[in-house]
Design a protein around this motif. Sequence first.
Motif, PDB file in Angstrom:
ATOM      1  N   UNK A   1       1.341  -1.300   0.040  1.00  0.00           N
ATOM      2  CA  UNK A   1      -0.094   0.011   0.010  1.00  0.00           C
ATOM      3  C   UNK A   1       0.568   1.072   0.238  1.00  0.00           C
ATOM      4  N   UNK A   2       1.582   1.131   0.745  1.00  0.00           N
ATOM      5  CA  UNK A   2       2.962   2.505   0.589  1.00  0.00           C
ATOM      6  C   UNK A   2       3.551   2.867  -0.530  1.00  0.00           C
ATOM      7  N   UNK A   3       3.815   1.645  -1.438  1.00  0.00           N
ATOM      8  CA  UNK A   3       4.327   1.851  -2.470  1.00  0.00           C
ATOM      9  C   UNK A   3       3.350   2.385  -3.716  1.00  0.00           C
ATOM     10  N   UNK A   4       2.015   1.955  -3.671  1.00  0.00           N
ATOM     11  CA  UNK A   4       1.113   2.264  -4.306  1.00  0.00           C
ATOM     12  C   UNK A   4       0.685   3.795  -4.779  1.00  0.00           C
ATOM     13  N   UNK A   5       0.666   4.381  -2.275  1.00  0.00           N
ATOM     14  CA  UNK A   5       0.756   5.446  -2.537  1.00  0.00           C
ATOM     15  C   UNK A   5       1.502   6.563  -2.947  1.00  0.00           C
ATOM     16  N   UNK A   6       2.880   6.444  -2.955  1.00  0.00           N
ATOM     17  CA  UNK A   6       3.642   6.654  -3.467  1.00  0.00           C
ATOM     18  C   UNK A   6       4.132   6.951  -5.157  1.00  0.00           C
ATOM     19  N   UNK A   7       3.317   6.454  -5.451  1.00  0.00           N
ATOM     20  CA  UNK A   7       3.440   6.753  -7.659  1.00  0.00           C
ATOM     21  C   UNK A   7       2.790   7.398  -7.221  1.00  0.00           C
TER      22      UNK A   7
END
Length: 819
Positions: A487-493
Motif C-alpha cells: 500500500x505504501x509503495x502504491x501511494x508513493x506512485x
Amino acid sequence: MSEARLKSNKWDLSKESEIWDLWQNEEVYKFQKDSGKPIFVIDNPPPYVSGRWHVGGAVHYSAIDYIARFMRMKGYRVLYKFGLDRNGLPVEVSVEKEFGIKMRETPREEFIAKCKKYLDKVGDSILGICRGLGFSNNSWKWEEVYKTDHETYRALTQATFIQLWNEGLIYEDDRPNSWCTDCQTVIADAEVERRERVTDLFTISFKVKETGEELDIATTRPELICACGAVLVNPDDERYGHLHGKTAVTPFYNKEVSIIPHPSAKPEFGTGVEMVCSYGDVTDLRLFRELNLEPTFSIDKDGYMTEAAGKYRGMKVEEARKAIVEDLEREGLLIKKEEIEQSQPICWRSKTPIEFVGMKEYYLKQVDFIEPLRQLTEDITWHPFSAKKLWLDWLGSISMDWPISRRRYYGTEIPIWYCKSCGEPHLPEPGKYYQPWREKAPFKKCKKCGSTEGFEGEPRTLDTWMDSSISPLYIIMYPYESEDTEFFEKQFEKDYVSDLRPQGRDIIGTWLSYTLLRVYQLYKRPAFKHVWISGHVVDAEGRKLSKSLGNVIYPEPLIEKYGADAVRLYGAISSSLGSDVRFDETRLEGISKFINKLYNVARFISTFTEPQKGEYKLEAADKWILSELNKLIEKVNESYETFDFHVGAEAIYNFVWSTFANHIIEMIKTRAYNRNKDFPEKEQKSAEWILHQCLKTILKLLAPITPFITDYIWRKIYSSESIHNQEFPKANHKLIEPQDATPLITKTNSAIWKAKKEAGISLRQPIEYANLPKELEPYGLDLKQMHNIQQITFTDQKPIRKNMKTYQIDGKEIHLKIT
C-alpha cells in the motif's frame, strides 16, 4: 400511505447512539483494501492527550469529518485513521499534577509508567467525545487507534532520525537556545509565544575608556551588564560618531567592550546606544554570531544568576534585577527609569519568560531548505487560499535550525550510543524501537577507536514534533492493523504522500512546517496535495476559550442537550473556513430546532408512498421545484468541493427552512393528498414523487454534516443500507430553468398570507377572488388549492372589481378580494 412512516413527532436524541452502534456493527467506515475505488488519504491531526477537550476540539474535528464523509459519497476509499498524540512536555506536566510528583525526583521507569496510565484515562475520554460526535474514522477499536508513543510509531520516528543523520542533516552544537526555566527544556522558535507587557526601561551610565566621558545606555535587562559583549551605535547617528571604534567600560564589572557602529541600533530608542548581552533576546543571539563575540553565560538552566554575575550569583533573575538597580541608584549610575511597552518572549505552555542558555543539543537543518519549501508551496492547494500566505510568512521568519533534542523522560528516545573511550556516537540499524538509556548497545566495538570498553546510552528524547511530523508516513505505512509495504509503495506512485492535511492555524509553524520539511528531506516531494487550515472557536465576545477567563465550554453537555448533529451543523453554519467560530449556546439551540424541523418534514413526507417511474407526470410546479433543487445541488457541490462547508450548509438550511417547508410543501401538499380528486392520479403521484425526491436529496446533501438524523430517516423510509454508502447528488443542469420563478412565487405567497392576516382570517379560510401576475399561470391550480382561492385569474391588468386590495411585488401587482 407508506408503511415506513416516522411516527414520533419529535427527533429522539437517543437514536444517535443507536445509529453509532449500527455503524460499528456494519463496519460502514472500514477502509477496504481492494475495492477498486480511488484512494483519498486524510492526515487527521492526532489530538494531544494532556487534558479535557473543550468545544473547540469538537467543532474542529467535526469539520474534518465532513470532508471524509463527503469524499466517501463522491466515490473514494477514504483512509481516515484516528490517532492520539501521547508524547512530550504537556503530558509530563499533567502527570506531575495528577500524581503530585516531580519528574526529576522520580525514577524514570516509574514516571513513564504513570504517564501511560494517565494517557490511557484521558485518551479514552477524548475518544468518547469523538464517538458521540459520530466521527467516521476507519476504526474505533482501541488497538487500531494509532498512538504516537506506541513502539511501532516510535520506531518509525527513530528510523527517520537515523536516515537524516546518515545524510548529514542532523548535527550537535553547543549554542544558546531558547530555554524555559519552569519546564526545564529547550523551546523551538515555533513554540515561543509573545506577550505584550509594560516594563521598566533603565538608563545606566557607562564610561568611555579613551575620553573618560559618560555614555548613557538604556536597557530593560540591567542584570545582564555582566554579560555585555559590545555596545552599538547607529552609524548615521551624529551624536556618537566620535565614539566609533572606542571602548566602553561597564559599571561594577569594569569590563571593556568595543563601541561598534551598527544599523541595528535605533537612534529613537532610549539614548540611541544599545548594550548587546548574552543573551537578552533573539537580536542579541544574532548579533553575537554576526560580530563573532565571545558569550558570557550569566543565567543557568534553573533561572539563577551564575558566578559571572558576581555578588548577584545565586539570585533569581527578577531578584538580581531589583538588586542591581538599587546598587546603580545608590552609586549614582542610574540616570533614569521609565515605563515602556514591550513584547516579551514566553514559553507556549508555562508562559514563563524565555531565557537563552548555552548547552549542547542536536539540530535538524531547516534554514538550508527554506527555498525548496517555498517552491513546494506552489504544488499544494490551500484551503482557504489565504492560508498560503500564513505559511509563507512563517517560512520567511525562520532564521535558525530546529533544536530537536529534549532533556525529558516521556518521548521518543534519541537512538544513539557513545563510545566510553572516545565519545564517538554510534547509531543502530533502523527498524526497531530503541531505548539507549536502559538498553545495552547493539555494538561491541567502536568504529572509530576500536575500543571494546562499552558504550553509554543517550538519555535525551526527541522534540515531540519529530514524532508528529511523520504522521502522514505512519498512516500510509500502517493503513490497517499492521505494516503494508504494498500500500505504501502504491501511494508513493503519486507526487505527494497524503491527499489532505487538515489542521488549525495555530500550529502552522510547528506541525505543518515540520511535516513539510521532514517529508521533503526524506522523499523530495510535498507531504500533501491539499492543506486545510481552520480558525479558532472563541466565545460569543470573540475571546479565546480559557480557564483563566472562565469561559471554557465542554462539548459533552451540549451533545447531551442538543444532539451531536446540532453541534456539528453549528460549526458549519457559523463561519467560513479559516475564520473564527463564535460560540453562542442560544444559536446552537436554534440549530437544534432546525434538526427537529427536518425530522418533522421527513415525518410528513413519510406519510406518502414514493411513486415509481411511469406512475407520475410532472407539472409546471414540479419542474420549478426540480429547478430549485438542482440549483441547490450545484451550490452545495461548489462549496463542499473547496472543503469549506459554510456556504453549502447555509444554502441547505435556508432551502429547507424557508423555501421547502414554507412554500414547496405548502404549494403541492393539497395535490399530494388529493382528497377532493381535483387532480388526475398522475399529477397527484407527481407531487408525492417530488416530495420524496426533495427529501432524499436534502438528506444526502446534509449527510456529511449531520450524519445521525440523515441516516436514521434514510433507513426508515428508503433503504436498509446506510445513506453514507450512497452517491452524492450531482446537479442536472438540463432541469435548471432559465427563468427564476422563485422570487415571484414566494413573494406572492407571502403577500396572500399577509392579506389574510390583515383581514383577520386563518390561512385555511377561502379568498373570494385573486388576480395574479401572468407569469404564475402555469402554477395556477397548485396556487389556487394552496390558498383556497375560489376564483383565480392571471393577467397583468387590474381587473374591474369592487373591494379589491392591491399588493406590489417587484414592480408587479396582485389583486385580492377577501370577504
